[in-house]
Design a protein around this motif. Structure first.
Motif, mmCIF file in Angstrom:
data_model
loop_
_atom_site.group_PDB
_atom_site.id
_atom_site.type_symbol
_atom_site.label_atom_id
_atom_site.label_comp_id
_atom_site.label_asym_id
_atom_site.label_seq_id
_atom_site.Cartn_x
_atom_site.Cartn_y
_atom_site.Cartn_z
ATOM 1 N N GLY A 1 10.376 54.184 21.892
ATOM 2 C CA GLY A 1 9.385 53.001 22.097
ATOM 3 C C GLY A 1 7.851 53.156 22.180
ATOM 4 N N LEU A 2 7.514 54.462 21.831
ATOM 5 C CA LEU A 2 5.866 54.622 21.753
ATOM 6 C C LEU A 2 5.675 55.634 20.652
ATOM 7 C CD1 LEU A 2 5.499 57.735 22.858
ATOM 8 C CD2 LEU A 2 5.726 56.537 25.184
ATOM 9 N N LYS A 3 4.562 55.464 20.195
ATOM 10 C CA LYS A 3 4.010 56.123 19.082
ATOM 11 C C LYS A 3 3.542 57.701 19.620
ATOM 12 C CE LYS A 3 2.394 52.614 15.856
ATOM 13 N NZ LYS A 3 1.261 52.131 15.338
ATOM 14 N N PHE A 4 4.605 58.415 19.741
ATOM 15 C CA PHE A 4 4.531 59.656 20.697
ATOM 16 C C PHE A 4 3.285 60.464 20.406
ATOM 17 C CE2 PHE A 4 6.350 63.148 23.362
ATOM 18 C CZ PHE A 4 6.098 64.162 22.677
ATOM 19 N N SER A 5 3.084 60.844 19.001
ATOM 20 C CA SER A 5 2.123 61.598 18.390
ATOM 21 C C SER A 5 0.636 61.323 18.900
ATOM 22 C CB SER A 5 2.069 61.601 16.953
ATOM 23 O OG SER A 5 1.834 60.494 16.275
ATOM 24 N N GLN A 6 0.648 59.902 19.370
ATOM 25 C CA GLN A 6 -0.682 59.430 19.846
ATOM 26 C C GLN A 6 -0.869 59.464 21.524
ATOM 27 O OE1 GLN A 6 -1.258 55.554 18.167
ATOM 28 N NE2 GLN A 6 -0.967 56.162 15.935
ATOM 29 N N PHE A 7 -0.022 59.844 21.963
ATOM 30 C CA PHE A 7 0.125 59.704 23.607
ATOM 31 C C PHE A 7 -0.063 61.113 24.105
ATOM 32 C CE2 PHE A 7 1.299 55.629 25.082
ATOM 33 C CZ PHE A 7 1.400 54.872 24.156
ATOM 34 N N VAL B 1 -0.304 69.077 31.652
ATOM 35 C CA VAL B 1 -0.640 67.844 30.577
ATOM 36 C C VAL B 1 -1.055 68.232 29.159
ATOM 37 C CG1 VAL B 1 -2.781 67.614 31.244
ATOM 38 C CG2 VAL B 1 -1.526 65.804 30.338
ATOM 39 N N ILE B 2 -0.361 67.991 28.160
ATOM 40 C CA ILE B 2 -0.664 68.191 26.800
ATOM 41 C C ILE B 2 -1.258 66.922 26.032
ATOM 42 C CG2 ILE B 2 1.732 67.893 26.095
ATOM 43 C CD1 ILE B 2 0.935 70.390 24.061
ATOM 44 N N SER B 3 -2.457 67.361 25.463
ATOM 45 C CA SER B 3 -3.024 66.017 24.790
ATOM 46 C C SER B 3 -2.275 65.907 23.513
ATOM 47 C CB SER B 3 -4.372 66.324 24.380
ATOM 48 O OG SER B 3 -4.515 67.365 23.504
ATOM 49 N N PHE C 1 4.094 78.377 33.688
ATOM 50 C CA PHE C 1 4.601 77.409 33.115
ATOM 51 C C PHE C 1 4.205 77.127 31.812
ATOM 52 C CE2 PHE C 1 6.267 74.651 37.136
ATOM 53 C CZ PHE C 1 6.941 75.838 37.593
ATOM 54 N N THR C 2 4.782 76.666 30.821
ATOM 55 C CA THR C 2 3.965 76.307 29.488
ATOM 56 C C THR C 2 4.581 74.872 29.113
ATOM 57 O OG1 THR C 2 3.993 78.608 29.010
ATOM 58 C CG2 THR C 2 3.809 76.806 27.115
ATOM 59 N N ILE C 3 3.576 73.834 28.763
ATOM 60 C CA ILE C 3 4.071 72.640 28.214
ATOM 61 C C ILE C 3 3.791 72.691 26.969
ATOM 62 C CG2 ILE C 3 1.465 71.735 28.479
ATOM 63 C CD1 ILE C 3 2.947 69.247 29.442
ATOM 64 N N SER C 4 4.813 71.980 26.185
ATOM 65 C CA SER C 4 4.612 72.033 24.753
ATOM 66 C C SER C 4 5.214 70.467 24.182
ATOM 67 C CB SER C 4 5.280 73.095 24.104
ATOM 68 O OG SER C 4 6.580 72.870 24.530
ATOM 69 N N ARG C 5 4.911 70.214 23.042
ATOM 70 C CA ARG C 5 5.574 69.012 22.503
ATOM 71 C C ARG C 5 5.909 69.261 21.034
ATOM 72 N NH1 ARG C 5 0.805 64.900 23.198
ATOM 73 N NH2 ARG C 5 2.297 63.568 21.966
ATOM 74 N N ASP C 6 6.936 68.301 20.711
ATOM 75 C CA ASP C 6 7.367 68.081 19.313
ATOM 76 C C ASP C 6 7.139 67.024 18.879
ATOM 77 O OD1 ASP C 6 8.984 68.141 17.034
ATOM 78 O OD2 ASP C 6 10.138 69.658 17.868
ATOM 79 N N ASN C 7 6.322 66.561 17.968
ATOM 80 C CA ASN C 7 6.046 65.405 17.415
ATOM 81 C C ASN C 7 6.890 64.531 16.369
ATOM 82 O OD1 ASN C 7 3.548 65.225 19.034
ATOM 83 N ND2 ASN C 7 2.335 65.401 17.388
ATOM 84 N N VAL C 8 7.759 65.564 16.015
ATOM 85 C CA VAL C 8 9.102 65.157 15.176
ATOM 86 C C VAL C 8 10.072 64.501 16.001
ATOM 87 C CG1 VAL C 8 10.729 66.055 13.680
ATOM 88 C CG2 VAL C 8 8.460 66.760 13.328
ATOM 89 N N LYS C 9 10.219 65.420 17.013
ATOM 90 C CA LYS C 9 11.476 64.891 17.968
ATOM 91 C C LYS C 9 11.286 64.095 19.146
ATOM 92 C CE LYS C 9 14.085 69.072 17.181
ATOM 93 N NZ LYS C 9 14.779 70.243 17.759
ATOM 94 N N ASN C 10 9.617 63.928 19.215
ATOM 95 C CA ASN C 10 9.230 62.824 20.078
ATOM 96 C C ASN C 10 9.455 63.203 21.554
ATOM 97 O OD1 ASN C 10 8.270 61.143 18.168
ATOM 98 N ND2 ASN C 10 10.117 59.850 18.049
ATOM 99 N N THR C 11 9.406 64.551 21.719
ATOM 100 C CA THR C 11 9.836 65.186 23.096
ATOM 101 C C THR C 11 8.838 66.072 23.297
ATOM 102 O OG1 THR C 11 12.397 65.054 22.320
ATOM 103 C CG2 THR C 11 11.752 66.477 24.028
ATOM 104 N N SER C 12 8.674 66.125 24.648
ATOM 105 C CA SER C 12 7.918 67.025 25.466
ATOM 106 C C SER C 12 8.802 68.189 26.226
ATOM 107 C CB SER C 12 6.955 66.366 26.553
ATOM 108 O OG SER C 12 6.099 67.480 27.163
ATOM 109 N N TYR C 13 8.310 69.258 26.248
ATOM 110 C CA TYR C 13 8.883 70.343 27.051
ATOM 111 C C TYR C 13 8.057 70.890 28.233
ATOM 112 C CZ TYR C 13 11.820 69.929 22.843
ATOM 113 O OH TYR C 13 12.423 69.433 21.749
ATOM 114 N N LEU C 14 8.753 71.535 29.208
ATOM 115 C CA LEU C 14 8.059 72.164 30.069
ATOM 116 C C LEU C 14 8.817 73.536 30.572
ATOM 117 C CD1 LEU C 14 5.653 72.445 32.224
ATOM 118 C CD2 LEU C 14 7.069 71.510 33.962
#
Length: 123
Positions: free
Chosen positions: A26-32, A50-52, A67-80
């Protein structure tokens, strides 16, 4: 409707690891900006990482180096990814998102929240 759903919590012994996921819709994940907060019983909610939208990450001092934060803009998912867990890491972990906010000191300024996933670390 924006939804954030956390998963991956559980119970581990000290020194162990867990990987939390925050699946969004429901959100434009890559922009958040995407963040993780935690709240232990009787304590205030505190920022963890936090990850920009551009991939820059920031960490609270207690978790730096573990801890390591990451994001996958294809899967619209963030990880910790949480390594070398300690009993003091025990808390409910929440995923949060905001278009602009990157400050871990002000959780109330994040627009969207998940319901949390419990992490319990035993000694």
């Amino acid at each position: 409707e924006v939804q954030l759903v956390e998963s991956g919590g559980g119970s581990v012994q000290a020194g162990g690891f867990l990987r939390l996921s925050c699946s969004t819709s429901g959100l434009k994940f890559s922009q958040f900006q995407m963040a993780w907060f935690r709240q232990a019983p009787g304590k205030e909610r505190e920022g963890v990482a936090v990850i920009s939208s551009g991939g820059t990450s920031y960490y609270a001092d207690p978790v730096k180096g573990r801890f390591t934060i990451s994001r996958d803009n294809v899967k619209n998912t963030s990880y910790l990814q949480m390594n070398n867990l300690k009993p003091e890491d025990t808390a409910m972990y929440y995923c949060a998102s905001d278009r602009n906010q990157l400050d871990l000191e002000f959780p109330e300024s994040y627009t969207y929240w998940g319901r949390g996933t419990q992490v319990t670390v035993s000694s």
